[in-house]
Design a protein around this motif. Structure first.
Motif, PDB file in Angstrom:
ATOM      1  N   GLN A   7      26.673  39.140  54.165  1.00 35.91           N
ATOM      2  CA  GLN A   7      26.120  39.197  52.829  1.00 35.91           C
ATOM      3  C   GLN A   7      26.975  38.353  51.913  1.00 35.91           C
ATOM      4  N   GLN A   8      26.325  37.648  51.043  1.00 35.85           N
ATOM      5  CA  GLN A   8      27.060  36.835  50.084  1.00 35.85           C
ATOM      6  C   GLN A   8      27.146  37.613  48.786  1.00 35.85           C
ATOM      7  N   THR A   9      28.356  37.646  48.244  1.00 30.36           N
ATOM      8  CA  THR A   9      28.541  38.319  46.974  1.00 30.36           C
ATOM      9  C   THR A   9      28.772  37.270  45.903  1.00 30.36           C
ATOM     10  N   VAL A  10      28.286  37.555  44.744  1.00 31.00           N
ATOM     11  CA  VAL A  10      28.429  36.622  43.634  1.00 31.00           C
ATOM     12  C   VAL A  10      29.603  37.081  42.788  1.00 31.00           C
ATOM     13  N   ASN A  11      30.606  36.237  42.677  1.00 34.94           N
ATOM     14  CA  ASN A  11      31.772  36.542  41.858  1.00 34.94           C
ATOM     15  C   ASN A  11      31.628  35.843  40.522  1.00 34.94           C
ATOM     16  N   SER A  12      31.928  36.557  39.500  1.00 33.77           N
ATOM     17  CA  SER A  12      31.850  35.957  38.176  1.00 33.77           C
ATOM     18  C   SER A  12      33.152  35.240  37.817  1.00 33.77           C
ATOM     19  N   GLY A  13      34.140  35.298  38.658  1.00 30.64           N
ATOM     20  CA  GLY A  13      35.415  34.643  38.406  1.00 30.64           C
ATOM     21  C   GLY A  13      36.454  35.187  39.358  1.00 30.64           C
ATOM     22  N   PRO A  14      37.699  34.815  39.149  1.00 31.58           N
ATOM     23  CA  PRO A  14      38.748  35.325  40.032  1.00 31.58           C
ATOM     24  C   PRO A  14      38.919  36.833  39.843  1.00 31.58           C
ATOM     25  N   PRO A  15      39.344  37.526  40.901  1.00 24.35           N
ATOM     26  CA  PRO A  15      39.517  38.980  40.780  1.00 24.35           C
ATOM     27  C   PRO A  15      40.602  39.306  39.763  1.00 24.35           C
ATOM     28  N   ARG A  16      40.348  40.351  38.989  1.00 29.61           N
ATOM     29  CA  ARG A  16      41.317  40.762  37.970  1.00 29.61           C
ATOM     30  C   ARG A  16      42.443  41.542  38.609  1.00 29.61           C
ATOM     31  N   ARG A  17      43.652  41.196  38.267  1.00 31.38           N
ATOM     32  CA  ARG A  17      44.811  41.914  38.766  1.00 31.38           C
ATOM     33  C   ARG A  17      45.298  42.857  37.690  1.00 31.38           C
ATOM     34  N   SER A  18      45.844  43.969  38.108  1.00 29.81           N
ATOM     35  CA  SER A  18      46.347  44.938  37.141  1.00 29.81           C
ATOM     36  C   SER A  18      47.594  44.385  36.459  1.00 29.81           C
ATOM     37  N   ARG A  19      47.938  45.016  35.371  1.00 26.59           N
ATOM     38  CA  ARG A  19      49.105  44.578  34.602  1.00 26.59           C
ATOM     39  C   ARG A  19      50.383  44.677  35.445  1.00 26.59           C
ATOM     40  N   ALA A  20      50.515  45.747  36.205  1.00 31.02           N
ATOM     41  CA  ALA A  20      51.712  45.936  37.032  1.00 31.02           C
ATOM     42  C   ALA A  20      51.822  44.849  38.098  1.00 31.02           C
ATOM     43  N   ARG A  21      50.697  44.456  38.683  1.00 34.73           N
ATOM     44  CA  ARG A  21      50.728  43.414  39.723  1.00 34.73           C
ATOM     45  C   ARG A  21      51.108  42.066  39.152  1.00 34.73           C
ATOM     46  N   ARG A  22      50.915  41.869  37.859  1.00 36.12           N
ATOM     47  CA  ARG A  22      51.324  40.614  37.240  1.00 36.12           C
ATOM     48  C   ARG A  22      52.772  40.666  36.783  1.00 36.12           C
ATOM     49  N   ILE A  23      53.224  41.834  36.332  1.00 32.44           N
ATOM     50  CA  ILE A  23      54.550  41.928  35.726  1.00 32.44           C
ATOM     51  C   ILE A  23      55.651  42.167  36.752  1.00 32.44           C
ATOM     52  N   VAL A  24      55.383  42.961  37.790  1.00 24.63           N
ATOM     53  CA  VAL A  24      56.427  43.338  38.754  1.00 24.63           C
ATOM     54  C   VAL A  24      57.079  42.122  39.421  1.00 24.63           C
ATOM     55  N   PRO A  25      56.331  41.126  39.902  1.00 23.01           N
ATOM     56  CA  PRO A  25      57.015  39.971  40.493  1.00 23.01           C
ATOM     57  C   PRO A  25      57.917  39.235  39.490  1.00 23.01           C
ATOM     58  N   LEU A  26      57.495  39.164  38.252  1.00 22.25           N
ATOM     59  CA  LEU A  26      58.315  38.517  37.229  1.00 22.25           C
ATOM     60  C   LEU A  26      59.596  39.310  36.979  1.00 22.25           C
ATOM     61  N   VAL A  27      59.485  40.636  36.903  1.00 19.84           N
ATOM     62  CA  VAL A  27      60.651  41.490  36.686  1.00 19.84           C
ATOM     63  C   VAL A  27      61.622  41.368  37.851  1.00 19.84           C
ATOM     64  N   ALA A  29      61.981  38.802  39.895  1.00 20.73           N
ATOM     65  CA  ALA A  29      62.592  37.474  39.854  1.00 20.73           C
ATOM     66  C   ALA A  29      63.687  37.414  38.791  1.00 20.73           C
ATOM     67  N   VAL A  30      63.433  37.961  37.610  1.00 24.59           N
ATOM     68  CA  VAL A  30      64.449  37.980  36.546  1.00 24.59           C
ATOM     69  C   VAL A  30      65.643  38.814  36.976  1.00 24.59           C
ATOM     70  N   TRP A  31      65.394  39.944  37.642  1.00 26.96           N
ATOM     71  CA  TRP A  31      66.479  40.810  38.104  1.00 26.96           C
ATOM     72  C   TRP A  31      67.360  40.081  39.117  1.00 26.96           C
ATOM     73  N   VAL A  32      66.758  39.367  40.064  1.00 27.47           N
ATOM     74  CA  VAL A  32      67.533  38.637  41.070  1.00 27.47           C
ATOM     75  C   VAL A  32      68.371  37.544  40.410  1.00 27.47           C
ATOM     76  N   VAL A  33      67.777  36.828  39.471  1.00 29.48           N
ATOM     77  CA  VAL A  33      68.517  35.764  38.772  1.00 29.48           C
ATOM     78  C   VAL A  33      69.693  36.360  38.001  1.00 29.48           C
ATOM     79  N   LEU A  34      69.484  37.481  37.321  1.00 30.56           N
ATOM     80  CA  LEU A  34      70.587  38.123  36.594  1.00 30.56           C
ATOM     81  C   LEU A  34      71.683  38.611  37.536  1.00 30.56           C
ATOM     82  N   GLU A  35      71.296  39.167  38.677  1.00 27.94           N
ATOM     83  CA  GLU A  35      72.295  39.632  39.651  1.00 27.94           C
ATOM     84  C   GLU A  35      73.160  38.473  40.141  1.00 27.94           C
TER      85      GLU A  35
END
Length: 186
Positions: A7-27, A29-35
């Protein structure tokens, strides 16, 4: 005739990611750089062997803390299993979760994680962290609701929950043959 047609599904755009999934990798990365930056500062001021000693001491202290907390949890478990009717004794300090987290943070290389681990181990700050974590987990939401369900299940096990009277009917035996059915060979 086609089998396994997709079955083909119609996507209206890229899947939305939650706020945590966007922020956690950034946090992270910043933590590793600070360490790394903090370790290079300490190495420049006190020398590489001092940094090595700090990191090795953190691993040793963290493994000791985790081993001790695990032993305490094991003793509580065996004690509660030996007295089946008794409610488990409340932990002095509220459990081992923050103690284990503190030991794990001590084992992670870095000075910021060591400070965070020590905050989890120091009793006054551990009590503050536990209180704030419990308040956050009681909020409506997926994790908060799961936490409340786990607490309700624990109260039920301790005899404080609702008891539903009932009867168990087992239907393991095959049904009896009817009078007009043919008999199968055995």
């Amino acid at each position: 005739m086609t089998f396994g047609a997709q079955q083909q599904t119609v996507n209206s755009g890229p899947p939305r990611r939650s706020r945590a999934r966007r922020i956690v990798p950034l946090v992270v990365a910043v933590w590793v750089v600070l360490e790394v930056w903090l370790l290079t500062l300490v190495a420049g001021a006190a020398g590489g062997w001092t940094v090595f000693a700090l990191l090795a001491g953190g691993v040793i202290a963290g493994s000791y803390v985790i081993k001790r907390a695990g032993r305490r949890a094991w003793q509580r478990l065996t004690q509660s299993l030996q007295t089946p009717g008794a409610a488990p004794a409340p932990a002095e300090g509220g459990g081992n979760t923050l103690t284990m987290l503190g030991g794990l943070l001590l084992m992670v290389p870095g000075l910021i994680s060591d400070v965070a681990g020590l905050l989890c181990l120091f009793p006054p700050t551990r009590a503050l962290l536990r209180g704030s974590l419990e308040r956050r987990l009681r909020r409506p939401g997926t994790l908060g609701e799961a936490f409340q369900q786990a607490q309700q299940a624990q109260r039920t096990r301790m005899g404080e929950g609702k008891v539903v009277q009932g009867e168990v009917i087992r239907e393991d035996a095959p049904p009896a043959p009817r009078p007009g059915d043919p008999q199968l060979p055995r």
